[in-house]
Design a protein around this motif. Structure first.
Motif, PDB file in Angstrom:
ATOM      1  N   ILE A  72      29.165  36.730 -11.944  1.00 36.77           N
ATOM      2  CA  ILE A  72      29.308  35.962 -10.714  1.00 36.77           C
ATOM      3  C   ILE A  72      28.026  35.169 -10.566  1.00 36.77           C
ATOM      4  CG2 ILE A  72      29.552  36.076  -8.226  1.00 36.77           C
ATOM      5  CD1 ILE A  72      31.057  38.712  -8.624  1.00 36.77           C
ATOM      6  N   LEU A 144      25.498  44.748 -13.663  1.00 33.68           N
ATOM      7  CA  LEU A 144      24.903  44.385 -12.384  1.00 33.68           C
ATOM      8  C   LEU A 144      23.560  43.679 -12.561  1.00 33.68           C
ATOM      9  CD1 LEU A 144      25.806  47.349 -10.046  1.00 33.68           C
ATOM     10  CD2 LEU A 144      26.865  45.122 -10.227  1.00 33.68           C
ATOM     11  N   LEU A 147      23.764  39.910 -12.343  1.00 32.81           N
ATOM     12  CA  LEU A 147      24.136  39.526 -10.972  1.00 32.81           C
ATOM     13  C   LEU A 147      22.907  39.550 -10.071  1.00 32.81           C
ATOM     14  CD1 LEU A 147      26.214  38.840  -8.801  1.00 32.81           C
ATOM     15  CD2 LEU A 147      26.674  41.256  -8.541  1.00 32.81           C
ATOM     16  N   LEU A 333      40.555  40.664  -2.431  1.00 37.56           N
ATOM     17  CA  LEU A 333      39.948  41.563  -3.404  1.00 37.56           C
ATOM     18  C   LEU A 333      40.549  42.953  -3.306  1.00 37.56           C
ATOM     19  CD1 LEU A 333      36.201  40.603  -3.512  1.00 37.56           C
ATOM     20  CD2 LEU A 333      37.930  40.259  -5.233  1.00 37.56           C
ATOM     21  N   VAL A 334      40.890  43.371  -2.083  1.00 36.60           N
ATOM     22  CA  VAL A 334      41.415  44.717  -1.926  1.00 36.60           C
ATOM     23  C   VAL A 334      42.868  44.799  -2.367  1.00 36.60           C
ATOM     24  CG1 VAL A 334      41.955  46.503  -0.249  1.00 36.60           C
ATOM     25  CG2 VAL A 334      39.765  45.321  -0.140  1.00 36.60           C
TER      26      VAL A 334
ATOM     27  N   LEU B  78      26.340  48.285  -6.138  1.00 33.91           N
ATOM     28  CA  LEU B  78      25.494  47.227  -5.580  1.00 33.91           C
ATOM     29  C   LEU B  78      26.008  46.843  -4.199  1.00 33.91           C
ATOM     30  CD1 LEU B  78      23.096  45.436  -5.989  1.00 33.91           C
ATOM     31  CD2 LEU B  78      24.540  43.793  -7.138  1.00 33.91           C
ATOM     32  N   PRO B 134      38.705  51.184   1.627  1.00 30.51           N
ATOM     33  CA  PRO B 134      39.588  50.302   0.855  1.00 30.51           C
ATOM     34  C   PRO B 134      38.907  49.598  -0.321  1.00 30.51           C
ATOM     35  CG  PRO B 134      38.983  49.250   2.910  1.00 30.51           C
ATOM     36  CD  PRO B 134      38.342  50.591   2.908  1.00 30.51           C
ATOM     37  N   THR B 135      37.574  49.462  -0.303  1.00 30.79           N
ATOM     38  CA  THR B 135      36.927  48.581  -1.279  1.00 30.79           C
ATOM     39  C   THR B 135      36.308  49.306  -2.461  1.00 30.79           C
ATOM     40  OG1 THR B 135      34.897  48.628  -0.011  1.00 30.79           O
ATOM     41  CG2 THR B 135      36.374  46.810   0.413  1.00 30.79           C
ATOM     42  N   LEU B 138      37.202  48.896  -6.173  1.00 27.30           N
ATOM     43  CA  LEU B 138      36.893  47.665  -6.897  1.00 27.30           C
ATOM     44  C   LEU B 138      35.796  47.874  -7.914  1.00 27.30           C
ATOM     45  CD1 LEU B 138      36.793  45.204  -3.920  1.00 27.30           C
ATOM     46  CD2 LEU B 138      38.561  45.378  -5.648  1.00 27.30           C
ATOM     47  N   ARG B 139      35.761  46.992  -8.894  1.00 27.46           N
ATOM     48  CA  ARG B 139      34.719  47.031  -9.890  1.00 27.46           C
ATOM     49  C   ARG B 139      33.399  46.592  -9.272  1.00 27.46           C
ATOM     50  NH1 ARG B 139      36.241  43.386 -14.641  1.00 27.46           N
ATOM     51  NH2 ARG B 139      35.643  41.952 -13.001  1.00 27.46           N
ATOM     52  N   GLY B 140      32.290  46.943  -9.924  1.00 26.27           N
ATOM     53  CA  GLY B 140      30.953  46.757  -9.365  1.00 26.27           C
ATOM     54  C   GLY B 140      30.650  45.394  -8.761  1.00 26.27           C
ATOM     55  N   ASP B 141      30.891  44.318  -9.539  1.00 28.56           N
ATOM     56  CA  ASP B 141      30.475  43.016  -9.018  1.00 28.56           C
ATOM     57  C   ASP B 141      31.373  42.549  -7.882  1.00 28.56           C
ATOM     58  OD1 ASP B 141      32.459  42.859 -10.840  1.00 28.56           O
ATOM     59  OD2 ASP B 141      31.584  41.285 -12.062  1.00 28.56           O
ATOM     60  N   TYR B 142      32.635  42.942  -7.899  1.00 27.63           N
ATOM     61  CA  TYR B 142      33.511  42.591  -6.783  1.00 27.63           C
ATOM     62  C   TYR B 142      33.089  43.337  -5.528  1.00 27.63           C
ATOM     63  CZ  TYR B 142      36.988  39.835  -9.297  1.00 27.63           C
ATOM     64  OH  TYR B 142      37.624  38.846  -9.982  1.00 27.63           O
ATOM     65  N   ALA B 144      30.137  44.202  -4.798  1.00 27.74           N
ATOM     66  CA  ALA B 144      28.932  43.530  -4.304  1.00 27.74           C
ATOM     67  C   ALA B 144      29.309  42.363  -3.402  1.00 27.74           C
ATOM     68  CB  ALA B 144      28.086  43.044  -5.482  1.00 27.74           C
ATOM     69  N   ILE B 145      30.318  41.593  -3.826  1.00 26.09           N
ATOM     70  CA  ILE B 145      30.687  40.421  -3.037  1.00 26.09           C
ATOM     71  C   ILE B 145      31.366  40.824  -1.735  1.00 26.09           C
ATOM     72  CG2 ILE B 145      32.091  38.342  -3.051  1.00 26.09           C
ATOM     73  CD1 ILE B 145      29.657  38.064  -4.764  1.00 26.09           C
ATOM     74  N   VAL B 146      32.196  41.887  -1.785  1.00 27.54           N
ATOM     75  CA  VAL B 146      32.841  42.335  -0.549  1.00 27.54           C
ATOM     76  C   VAL B 146      31.792  42.804   0.454  1.00 27.54           C
ATOM     77  CG1 VAL B 146      34.352  44.067   0.450  1.00 27.54           C
ATOM     78  CG2 VAL B 146      35.017  42.927  -1.624  1.00 27.54           C
ATOM     79  N   LEU B 148      28.761  41.832   0.586  1.00 28.83           N
ATOM     80  CA  LEU B 148      28.071  40.622   1.034  1.00 28.83           C
ATOM     81  C   LEU B 148      28.859  39.966   2.166  1.00 28.83           C
ATOM     82  CD1 LEU B 148      25.988  38.266   0.440  1.00 28.83           C
ATOM     83  CD2 LEU B 148      27.795  37.295  -0.912  1.00 28.83           C
TER      84      LEU B 148
END
Lengths: 348, 387
Positions: A72, A144, A147, A333-334, B78, B134-135, B138-142, B144-146, B148
């Motif tokens: 990302i 990570l 990122l 995303l969820v 993260l 719920p989050t 998710l995988r690590g980088d996703y 992180a964005i959630v 954020l």
């Protein structure tokens, strides 16, 4: 190791997803809103599509990089911000700090062309340099690490912007002639505004996106990009210079951000150093919405997100716009991390 | 050899390690504690040291860093929206104890600070569960964005709902702690009681995190961080384990937020922006993810640098600019560029020393696994390719 990410455009799926989204939007907000004021609704669509074009161009930068190295690129929004600064600097250099006297003249068009060229080259170079310095050494590190490095680059870019033009917002010259097709047709009181600016943005964005699609599908380097996205190790063994392909991907993403930055400046007539965060998050959301790694998806996601932001601003209130965008991001995303057009990848 | 073992890196090493090593460790710890306790006296004689009004926020941020270390360092998740929980803790304590609270009942009957502190810690932990449940799949980088996104939504919602939070105006005043036995006042002028309160909070956080680290759930965090699939097949539930890390991390943030709000007496949404989350993240990355003592040192270094360097650098550029007669250099406002520092720390540390200045041995091993040998790395990518 990786699923196909930069895949070919599937027009059937685009149509299907676009239709579904349009139907949903119409049902939920469209029908009551149209009934109340059809003009306002049309105005929101114009604003949404135009803003969607910028978002889509930035989103392509995210999705290209993610498709290739699953990073990302957090600094991408700030790269776009620096693009607006580079183009503004070019215009100042050409003596076009203000549009007075030259609005719409051939001189102004030439200025815009040069500004766009400079911004595209500047952003592309900067993006390639950032990859070289901050991301390439971390290619084998846990995922990570790059990122976190990208977040650092983002902060560095913000400070470069701050150093460049200072903390106060900068005016960007309004170089395009003032022509409003909608108001000429429906009278000055019309709520709908469809200006030459809107045409300018869309007329530039669409060819750029098609050009990108053409590069990915028809050129040798495009083929190499798709190969690296599929399997980096195997591409290396097939004789593809993986590092060069990755650099080229950053170059493409940067150039698109540079182009978007001039369009943003000419359209909104202002810029400031904090611009990148919001632009970046909207674009990232768009990329995720379309299915990150999927080029067509990013373009589609950009337009959908532009419309969503415009509708939130007009029907809910401007201060809720970002809340709407972030909530959408979390929800996608969820519930559907592969996005509208995304493909199933392992370990998501 | 024994130093390589990560198990020694909690408070346990004090008892388990032997001989001179144990004595040395104990001596270092004793000196550090003594220095911390006597800092107000030392500072009053050596006034070039940072003032208590500088030291208190630095220590609050160290507590935050310890909490984030649970999430990022122990569990390897993260979290880029950590400041949101800081805000939630601060606003919870403000709503409960302020005489100008927006909730009429609490305006009439402000809650005692100590009670409010624990309530707001709980509120922050609850939000951690609400966001995490719920989050965390998710995988690590996703993820992180959630986080954020969440970190950005919280200050926005605070700003946009003035009926509840007074929006940009901020909440003021906020209840202060009262000690039942002694008559020490936690006032605006006297900073010493605040210093000792925050030192106590920090000590409690150190004890709690180092005990958590070697607990059942702490070992599960590390197992998941290293190999989620393997951990899951050994019977560890990844989602609940991560949820524990998330909500415990959030509770530390809420805890620090409540004390900080009470110390500052006024809180506004601008204090909890994205920069704060990244600032705390830079602290643990500088110090060494996963190592409690490293995180403390990293936090103190970065926190004090952030509060003293802009002034020093500003003086430097001003004098230099005046001497050389460069107006641009003289008038530059260095404090504007504070975040540049975090950015550089993140990039440089990731490239040069991802395990931090004081690494946890285990984390170091993971971060350098790929470099161990080229052959091994090749094999690794080949097995990856087969997956």
């Amino acid at each position: 190791m990786r699923a196909v990410s930069l895949r070919q455009i599937g027009f059937r799926e685009v149509g299907w997803a676009a239709g579904l989204v349009a139907a949903l939007v119409l049902l939920v907000i469209g029908v009551p809103a149209i009934a109340r004021s059809p003009d306002l609704f049309a105005a929101a669509i114009v604003i949404g599509v135009t803003n969607g074009a910028f978002i889509a161009l930035i989103a392509l930068g995210y999705t290209l990089v993610y498709g290739i190295i699953e990073l990302i690129n957090f600094a991408h929004g700030d790269l776009f911000m620096l693009g607006t600064f580079a183009s503004l600097q070019t215009l100042i250099f050409l003596g076009m700090r203000s549009e007075e006297g030259i609005q719409g003249s051939p001189q102004a068009w030439l200025g815009m062309f040069l500004a766009m060229l400079v911004a595209m080259i500047f952003c592309a170079t900067l993006n390639v340099a950032a990859e070289r310095i901050a991301y390439r050494p971390l290619r084998r590190a846990p995922r990570l690490a790059p990122l976190i490095s990208a977040i650092g680059v983002s902060f560095i870019f913000i400070n470069v912007g701050l150093l460049w033009f200072g903390a106060s917002p900068q005016r960007y010259p309004d170089l395009l002639p003032e022509i409003d097709f909608a108001r000429t047709a429906f009278g000055e009181a019309s709520l709908i505004s469809f200006r030459l600016k809107d045409v300018f943005v869309i007329a530039l964005a669409v060819p750029l996106m098609l050009g990108l699609a053409w590069i990915i599908q028809n050129t040798k380097i495009g083929k190499a990009m798709r190969a690296v996205a599929q399997d980096q190790e195997m591409s290396l063994q097939m004789g593809i210079d993986v590092n060069r392909v990755i650099s080229f991907t950053f170059l493409l993403g940067g150039a698109l951000a540079g182009a978007a930055s001039v369009m943003y400046g000419v359209y909104n007539n202002n810029t400031d150093f904090t611009l990148g965060f919001n632009a970046g998050l909207k674009a990232f959301t768009a990329a995720v919405l379309g299915g990150i790694g999927n080029v067509t998806g990013a373009a589609l996601g950009g337009f959908v997100l532009g419309l969503l932001a415009a509708f939130t601003t007009i029907y809910v209130g401007g201060q809720w716009e970002n809340v709407g965008v972030f909530s959408l991001l979390v929800v996608i995303l969820v519930f559907k991390p592969t996005g509208l057009l995304g493909e199933v990848t392992p370990e998501r | 050899m024994s130093r390589k073992r990560d198990g020694r890196r909690s408070l346990g090493w004090l008892l388990r390690s032997n001989g001179w090593e144990r004595r040395l460790n104990f001596a270092v710890l004793a000196v550090a504690v003594l220095l911390a306790l006597l800092y107000p006296q030392i500072q009053s004689t050596l006034d070039f040291l940072p003032k208590l009004t500088t030291a208190i926020p630095v220590l609050v941020f160290v507590v935050l860093a310890l909490g984030l270390n649970i999430v990022v360092g122990f569990a390897g998740l993260l979290d880029l929206g950590y400041a949101a929980f800081f805000a939630i803790g601060a606003y919870a304590v403000a709503l409960l104890t302020s005489t100008s609270s927006t909730i009429p009942y609490f305006r009439e009957h402000p809650v005692d600070f100590w009670v409010a502190m624990f309530v707001s810690t709980g509120v922050a932990a609850t939000f951690g569960v609400v966001l995490g449940a719920p989050t965390l799949r998710l995988r690590g980088d996703y993820l992180a964005i959630v986080t954020l996104g969440f970190g950005e939504i919280v200050p926005l919602v605070v700003r946009n709902t003035p009926d509840w939070t007074k929006g940009t105006q901020g909440m003021n005043p906020i209840g202060v702690p009262k000690l039942p036995i002694s008559d020490i006042q936690f006032g605006a002028i006297t900073t010493e009681p605040w210093y000792y309160l925050i030192l106590a909070v920090l000590a409690l956080s150190v004890v709690l995190t180092s005990r958590l680290r070697v607990s059942r759930v702490g070992r599960a965090w590390m197992a998941i961080r290293e190999d989620e699939l393997a951990a899951a097949s050994m019977g560890i539930n990844p989602v609940t384990t991560k949820l524990w890390a998330f909500s415990l991390g959030a509770s530390f943030s809420g805890f620090a937020g409540s004390v900080y709000a009470s110390y500052l007496q006024v809180i506004a949404p601008e204090q909890f922006r994205f920069d704060v989350s990244i600032f705390v993240l830079s602290m643990i990355i500088l110090g060494g993810m996963g190592n409690i003592w490293g995180v403390i040192v990293g936090g103190i270094i970065l926190g004090s640098a952030d509060r003293t360097l802009p002034e020093l650098a500003g003086n430097f550029t001003r004098t230099l600019g005046t001497q050389l007669n460069l107006v641009g250099l003289r008038d530059v406002d260095v404090s504007q560029y504070r975040s540049l520092f975090f950015g550089l720390v993140l990039v440089i540390m990731m490239i040069a020393r991802p395990e931090g200045l004081f690494p946890s041995a285990r984390r170091k091993m993971e971060l350098h696994a790929a470099e161990e040998s080229e052959v091994e790395a090749e094999q690794q990518t080949l097995t990856d390719a087969q997956r």
